[in-house]
Enzyme design. Structure first.
Site, mmCIF file in Angstrom:
data_model
loop_
_atom_site.group_PDB
_atom_site.id
_atom_site.type_symbol
_atom_site.label_atom_id
_atom_site.label_comp_id
_atom_site.label_asym_id
_atom_site.label_seq_id
_atom_site.Cartn_x
_atom_site.Cartn_y
_atom_site.Cartn_z
ATOM 1 N N TYR A 108 0.868 -1.176 0.000
ATOM 2 C CA TYR A 108 0.000 0.000 0.000
ATOM 3 C C TYR A 108 0.903 1.224 0.000
ATOM 4 O O TYR A 108 1.611 1.476 0.978
ATOM 5 C CB TYR A 108 -0.894 -0.058 1.232
ATOM 6 C CG TYR A 108 -1.931 1.027 1.365
ATOM 7 C CD1 TYR A 108 -2.785 1.358 0.327
ATOM 8 C CD2 TYR A 108 -2.082 1.709 2.576
ATOM 9 C CE1 TYR A 108 -3.749 2.336 0.466
ATOM 10 C CE2 TYR A 108 -3.051 2.680 2.738
ATOM 11 C CZ TYR A 108 -3.878 2.993 1.680
ATOM 12 O OH TYR A 108 -4.838 3.965 1.832
ATOM 13 N N TYR A 155 -11.934 -4.460 6.428
ATOM 14 C CA TYR A 155 -10.635 -4.202 7.067
ATOM 15 C C TYR A 155 -10.759 -3.158 8.177
ATOM 16 O O TYR A 155 -10.328 -3.358 9.310
ATOM 17 C CB TYR A 155 -9.619 -3.725 6.021
ATOM 18 C CG TYR A 155 -8.299 -3.327 6.642
ATOM 19 C CD1 TYR A 155 -7.336 -4.280 6.907
ATOM 20 C CD2 TYR A 155 -8.040 -2.003 7.004
ATOM 21 C CE1 TYR A 155 -6.132 -3.932 7.513
ATOM 22 C CE2 TYR A 155 -6.853 -1.653 7.606
ATOM 23 C CZ TYR A 155 -5.898 -2.621 7.861
ATOM 24 O OH TYR A 155 -4.726 -2.269 8.480
ATOM 25 N N HIS A 156 -11.379 -2.038 7.841
ATOM 26 C CA HIS A 156 -11.427 -0.942 8.800
ATOM 27 C C HIS A 156 -12.440 -1.193 9.914
ATOM 28 O O HIS A 156 -12.397 -0.537 10.959
ATOM 29 C CB HIS A 156 -11.720 0.378 8.075
ATOM 30 C CG HIS A 156 -10.642 0.742 7.104
ATOM 31 N ND1 HIS A 156 -10.778 0.538 5.750
ATOM 32 C CD2 HIS A 156 -9.405 1.249 7.293
ATOM 33 C CE1 HIS A 156 -9.662 0.926 5.141
ATOM 34 N NE2 HIS A 156 -8.825 1.353 6.046
ATOM 35 N N LYS A 169 -10.738 16.498 16.684
ATOM 36 C CA LYS A 169 -9.940 15.939 15.598
ATOM 37 C C LYS A 169 -9.788 17.001 14.505
ATOM 38 O O LYS A 169 -10.661 17.141 13.641
ATOM 39 C CB LYS A 169 -10.602 14.675 15.023
ATOM 40 C CG LYS A 169 -10.419 13.467 15.928
ATOM 41 C CD LYS A 169 -10.719 12.169 15.220
ATOM 42 C CE LYS A 169 -9.741 11.845 14.115
ATOM 43 N NZ LYS A 169 -8.348 11.644 14.590
ATOM 44 N N ASP A 223 -8.117 13.840 9.100
ATOM 45 C CA ASP A 223 -7.922 12.483 9.605
ATOM 46 C C ASP A 223 -9.231 11.951 10.175
ATOM 47 O O ASP A 223 -9.738 12.458 11.173
ATOM 48 C CB ASP A 223 -6.833 12.485 10.685
ATOM 49 C CG ASP A 223 -6.751 11.167 11.437
ATOM 50 O OD1 ASP A 223 -7.033 10.116 10.821
ATOM 51 O OD2 ASP A 223 -6.422 11.201 12.628
ATOM 52 N N HIS A 270 -9.685 8.699 11.135
ATOM 53 C CA HIS A 270 -9.491 7.535 11.999
ATOM 54 C C HIS A 270 -9.822 7.960 13.437
ATOM 55 O O HIS A 270 -8.969 8.415 14.190
ATOM 56 C CB HIS A 270 -8.054 7.035 11.915
ATOM 57 C CG HIS A 270 -7.758 6.337 10.624
ATOM 58 N ND1 HIS A 270 -7.412 7.015 9.480
ATOM 59 C CD2 HIS A 270 -7.770 5.022 10.286
ATOM 60 C CE1 HIS A 270 -7.216 6.147 8.498
ATOM 61 N NE2 HIS A 270 -7.430 4.929 8.959
#
Length: 669
Positions: free
Chosen positions: A25, A179-180, A543, A547, A549
């Site tokens: 990646y 995945y996340h 945040k 981003d 996440h």
């Protein structure tokens, strides 16, 4: 004794399977820098590309947008227009490459740029092969790079699917990405259920959309792929993959009536778990990565079609080309030196494996039925049910690590050890040159000045008409790409028609932790400090930047609430100005900033400058993220009170430290 590395096999294998696609990646700084990295990795035996785009690109902003400040080129490559996309693949024939693009909300646009770049190379659309991730539903739950509300987002996915199955038949237009979900705390059965519910929501949308004839629907089902996570509990993960394949076959047959076996195959790529990589003793991550890879390669009937491995040092910062090479060599050793590919499925007939697979399938079916009763995946997002469940699961995982119930070697057990020589000296991780952002902005301005502005305006007007009339956006988007339209301009048209969306955080409704042990002591201290202040301790969790996440920020917010603090958390994607304004309006006692994209220096610096200008110098600021020691020193020199990195895994201890900080600073009410 022989001088050869290993004895030759007694006989050559007759039917050795082909290995999976080897990927890393990759993406950083600029299209040209990333192109060099691509070509280097391909020369070392990589067989497919997996493109990491930077956060402005992923969220549909040009590099010069106010929200893009500090984020350009940090976690991926900036792609603002056809010139960038062409530079990204210069010297790489796209009709011979298999390219995966991790892009979701603006997937239609990035695929359009890719098609336009291929057409500039002289390649036919039908020759292209690869994948657009294009799973917006999981973005509402975990990664946060959504733009539009759920309904128009599904409409865009439908447009991409309906276009590609006709025009780019070897393309995977929708990569259902669990995945996340695991990164956000999903258990194995939650990962199964939520990913399959997403696939159902998408296929139901396509079926009802009218763009695909009933006779062609099985072909569309056959192009749906998945992108999964594999954690270190590799027996459970292996069983999860077998369960995934069996459940998908069941859904395709029973729900959609797909008769051909080839269209019911569970086709997936994988990146093994980055969540479990540790900052402490990071060399141990190599073993974790290998074990996680075995979960998706050992069982032939559930083997990944493409594998990309993180680098051992991703918990420290951006991996270097050598670090990516090390992960690539791991794949090649398993594929070419072992005899793994010479046998059928070595787990068929195992009663233990069969029992675990059935257990996971039953649990996933129960959760799927629960979601179906709510109205499906979109309804479960809008009600915050799925997000709430992920926040709770992640809280349980973190509490298990903190208590020692879940062992993490080098973190909460066997933590004493010699310093790693791999992390010594300068250059142990790669950093993006700060000049890259300004160079990208300058190049973007030059692109706008040099293009045919009337052609761009005409293409955008046609795009707007297509969106407003409900027509498929792909051909107008490809025309926009050829006309020199930028990522931000394309997204702005859709923002104006569809509107923007803020997903529920799941924090407010997440179940509380036990108020015992260390937490009971912290709660008592919070009560004492609140009494001295004359009101409840109040913390703002923010945040800044792009981003998305948010897992760490959510867990901090939940733990602060459980510690007895009043918490202000408004989710992701805030400007420094908005955060400072919230701190002022909410009269908070402490500000906590979470940044995982590597943009902590410019974003935190701006927050600190704005707080000083607003007269908020008495409010301490604490920062969490993947922050190297030298950056930690810079942040503290700039006035930051505390810096927490992945090694600070005990959230209760962090809460206790924040209470100590408030006592030390004697904040007035």
């Amino acid at each position: 004794m022989s001088d050869s590395p290993a004895a030759a096999p007694s006989s050559a294998p007759q039917n050795r399977d082909k290995p999976w696609l080897f990927r890393t990646y990759s993406g950083h700084s600029s299209a040209r820098d990333t192109n060099r990295l691509f070509r280097t990795n391909l020369s070392r035996g990589q067989t497919g590309l997996s493109v990491a785009f930077d956060l402005p690109t992923q969220t549909g902003y040009d590099s010069d947008h106010v929200l893009a400040r500090g984020e350009v080129g940090k976690v991926g490559v900036p792609v603002c227009h056809l010139g960038d996309m062409s530079a990204l693949f210069e010297g790489i024939p796209l009709d011979k490459m298999n390219t995966s693009m991790t892009i979701n909300a603006p997937a239609a646009w990035l695929l359009s740029l890719y098609v336009a770049a291929a057409e500039k190379q002289g390649a036919a659309r039908s020759s292209l092969s690869g994948t657009t991730q294009n799973d917006v539903i999981k973005e509402y739950l975990s990664r946060g790079t959504y733009i539009f509300p759920p309904e128009p987002s599904l409409r865009l996915i439908n447009d991409v699917i309906s276009f590609t199955y006709r025009e780019i038949p070897k393309w995977n237009p929708m990569n259902v990405c669990s995945y996340h979900l695991q990164e956000a705390g999903a258990t194995a059965e939650q990962e199964l259920a939520y990913a399959l519910a997403t696939a159902i929501a998408v296929l139901d949308t396509v079926k009802a959309g009218g763009q695909v004839p009933e006779s062609d629907f099985p072909t569309v089902v056959g192009r749906i792929s998945f992108f999964v996570n594999a954690g270190v509990r590799f027996v459970t993960e292996l069983c999860k993959m077998r369960a995934f394949g069996e459940l998908w076959d069941e859904i395709c047959r029973e729900r959609y009536g797909v008769e051909e076996e080839k269209y019911r195959r569970f086709r997936y790529g994988v990146q093994v778990n980055s969540l479990g990589l540790t900052e402490q003793q990071p060399e141990n991550n190599v073993y974790r990565i290998l074990l996680e890879m075995l979960a998706v390669t050992l069982s032939k009937n559930a083997r990944a079609r493409a594998v990309q491995l993180p680098a051992w040092n991703e918990a420290l910062g951006l991996p270097r080309p050598w670090d990516q090479q090390w992960s690539l060599r791991l794949q090649q050793i398993v594929a070419y030196e072992t005899d793994l590919l010479e046998y059928g499925d070595i787990f068929d007939g195992s009663t233990e494996i069969a029992r675990k697979v059935e257990e996971l399938k039953d649990q996933a079916r129960d959760e799927l039925a629960r979601l179906d009763g709510m109205g499906g995946a979109v309804a479960a997002i809008e009600s915050s049910y799925m997000k709430q469940k992920l926040v709770e699961s992640n809280s349980r995982r973190l509490r298990a690590i903190e208590s020692g119930e879940q062992t993490v070697v080098g973190v909460n057990k066997f933590s004493e050890g010699a310093p790693s020589p791999l992390t010594a000296g300068d250059g142990a991780i790669m950093t993006v040159d700060p000049k890259a952002e300004q160079e990208q902005i300058d190049a973007l301005k030059a692109w706008r000045e040099q293009r045919d502005s009337k052609a761009a305006e005409k293409a955008l007007a046609e795009l707007r008409s297509a969106v407003q009339e409900g027509r498929n956006v792909m051909e107008p988007s490809i025309a926009c790409a050829h006309a020199g339209v930028t990522t931000g301009e394309w997204s702005d048209i859709l923002r104006q028609v569809y509107g923007e969306y803020r997903a529920p955080t799941g924090v407010g409704r997440a179940a509380s932790a036990d108020s015992t042990g260390g937490m009971a002591a912290v709660r008592a201290r919070v009560e004492e400090v609140s009494g001295k202040l004359g009101r409840r301790v109040k913390m703002l969790v923010g945040k800044p930047g792009l981003d998305g996440h948010s897992n760490g920020a959510e867990q901090v917010a939940v733990r602060a609430r459980d510690a007895g603090m009043e918490v202000v958390y408004e989710g992701i994607r805030l400007t420094p100005a908005q955060i400072v304004n919230a701190a002022l309006e909410e009269s908070v006692h402490v500000v906590g900033l979470s940044i995982l994209s590597g943009s902590h220096i410019p974003l935190v610096t701006e927050v600190m400058e704005r707080m000083r200008a607003a007269g908020l110098t008495d409010i301490p600021v604490v920062v969490g993220g993947i922050i190297p020691p030298e950056d930690e020193a810079l942040l503290k020199a700039g006035g930051v009170a505390r810096v927490y990195t992945p090694k600070d895994y005990d959230l209760t201890a962090i809460m206790n430290d924040i209470v100590t900080l408030l006592e030390e600073q004697k904040i007035a009410a």
